[in-house]
Design a protein around this motif. Structure first.
Motif, short mmCIF file in Angstrom:
data_model
loop_
_atom_site.label_atom_id
_atom_site.label_comp_id
_atom_site.label_asym_id
_atom_site.label_seq_id
_atom_site.Cartn_x
_atom_site.Cartn_y
_atom_site.Cartn_z
N THR A 154 79.29 47.89 73.86
CA THR A 154 78.17 48.72 74.29
C THR A 154 77.15 48.90 73.17
O THR A 154 75.94 48.77 73.39
CB THR A 154 78.68 50.11 74.76
OG1 THR A 154 79.61 49.91 75.82
CG2 THR A 154 77.54 50.98 75.24
N TYR A 159 73.41 47.45 72.98
CA TYR A 159 72.29 48.38 72.78
C TYR A 159 71.36 47.85 71.69
O TYR A 159 70.13 47.85 71.86
CB TYR A 159 72.82 49.77 72.40
CG TYR A 159 71.74 50.78 72.15
CD1 TYR A 159 71.06 51.39 73.21
CD2 TYR A 159 71.37 51.14 70.86
CE1 TYR A 159 70.05 52.31 72.99
CE2 TYR A 159 70.38 52.07 70.63
CZ TYR A 159 69.71 52.65 71.69
OH TYR A 159 68.73 53.57 71.46
N GLU A 210 69.40 44.83 72.97
CA GLU A 210 68.28 45.17 73.85
C GLU A 210 67.11 45.78 73.09
O GLU A 210 65.95 45.52 73.41
CB GLU A 210 68.73 46.17 74.92
CG GLU A 210 69.68 45.60 75.94
CD GLU A 210 70.25 46.67 76.88
OE1 GLU A 210 69.70 47.79 76.90
OE2 GLU A 210 71.23 46.37 77.56
N HIS A 211 67.39 46.62 72.10
CA HIS A 211 66.34 47.38 71.43
C HIS A 211 65.90 46.79 70.10
O HIS A 211 64.84 47.14 69.59
CB HIS A 211 66.79 48.84 71.22
CG HIS A 211 66.93 49.57 72.51
ND1 HIS A 211 68.05 49.49 73.29
CD2 HIS A 211 66.07 50.41 73.15
CE1 HIS A 211 67.90 50.24 74.36
NE2 HIS A 211 66.71 50.82 74.31
N VAL A 218 65.37 50.65 67.60
CA VAL A 218 66.44 51.57 67.97
C VAL A 218 66.02 52.99 67.59
O VAL A 218 65.56 53.24 66.47
CB VAL A 218 67.76 51.19 67.25
CG1 VAL A 218 68.80 52.27 67.41
CG2 VAL A 218 68.28 49.88 67.78
N ASP A 243 68.69 58.59 70.04
CA ASP A 243 69.33 57.99 71.22
C ASP A 243 70.69 57.40 70.85
O ASP A 243 71.66 57.53 71.58
CB ASP A 243 68.45 56.90 71.84
CG ASP A 243 67.28 57.46 72.63
OD1 ASP A 243 67.31 58.68 72.94
OD2 ASP A 243 66.35 56.69 72.94
N LEU A 244 70.73 56.73 69.71
CA LEU A 244 71.98 56.13 69.25
C LEU A 244 73.04 57.20 69.00
O LEU A 244 74.18 57.06 69.43
CB LEU A 244 71.73 55.30 67.98
CG LEU A 244 72.94 54.58 67.39
CD1 LEU A 244 73.57 53.64 68.41
CD2 LEU A 244 72.53 53.81 66.14
N ILE A 298 74.30 58.41 72.31
CA ILE A 298 75.22 57.45 72.91
C ILE A 298 76.61 57.59 72.28
O ILE A 298 77.62 57.62 72.99
CB ILE A 298 74.69 56.01 72.77
CG1 ILE A 298 73.47 55.81 73.65
CG2 ILE A 298 75.77 54.99 73.11
CD1 ILE A 298 72.73 54.51 73.39
#
Length: 184
Positions: A48, A52, A55-56, A60, A64-65, A68
């Motif tokens: 995951t 992540y 994608e970013h 990043v 948000d990290l 998560i």
């Protein structure tokens, strides 16, 4: 499908090493706080995080990290991180990603060494506990005073039974309830 880029492979390895040495996650997996498949959940957690970052990229968001990391630890392992370790882990993850994208793998090697130290310390502490247990069981090198400590256990004494007083029956055939004395 093409083979993954060496930078991606190094980043994934670094995340695995980091997660294997993260104390909260290690305790959760070792204690199976996420159920019998806790190790598989840790591996999914690695996937995951790697996805992540895939994608970013460099965009990043640190908060948000951290969210998560907190959410997965709470949802999958029932852990509320109060030590702020998610902040430390997210900083390492971001630095790891930047280093790996520039072809620098020093941090991966450091994480690998840290992970090996932790797993080595865990293994050696288990071995020491096992050695300690063995030495206390065989009674080998106890002092002379230790020999006096051995007591053979015979049969257990029979419990003393208190005799209950006979019930007091009045003339109508009813039993009178007697209060017990107060203990002081």
């Amino acid at each position: 499908m093409a083979a993954p880029h060496p930078n991606q492979v190094a980043f994934r390895e670094g995340v695995e090493y980091l997660f294997h040495s993260w104390t909260a996650l290690k305790l959760a997996v070792d204690g199976e706080w996420g159920g019998h498949d806790s190790a598989a959940k840790r591996d999914w957690f690695v996937d995951t995080i790697v996805d992540y970052f895939g994608e970013h990229g460099k965009k990043v968001d640190t908060f948000d990290l951290e969210d998560i990391l907190l959410q997965i630890m709470n949802d999958e392992f029932s852990i509320m991180l109060e030590d702020k370790s998610e902040q430390h882990i997210s900083k390492i993850l971001e630095q790891l990603f930047l280093d790996c994208t520039h072809g620098k793998y020093d941090l991966v090697q450091t994480l690998k060494q840290d992970s090996q130290k932790i797993s080595g310390a865990f293994t050696s502490s288990k071995a020491q506990k096992g050695d300690d247990d063995d030495s206390s069981d065989d009674g080998g090198e106890e002092g002379e005073g230790g020999e006096d400590m051995d007591v053979e256990m015979g049969e257990a004494p029979e419990p003393v039974k208190k005799e209950k007083p006979e019930p007091i029956i009045d003339e109508d055939g009813f039993e009178t309830v007697v209060k017990k004395g107060r203990r002081r």
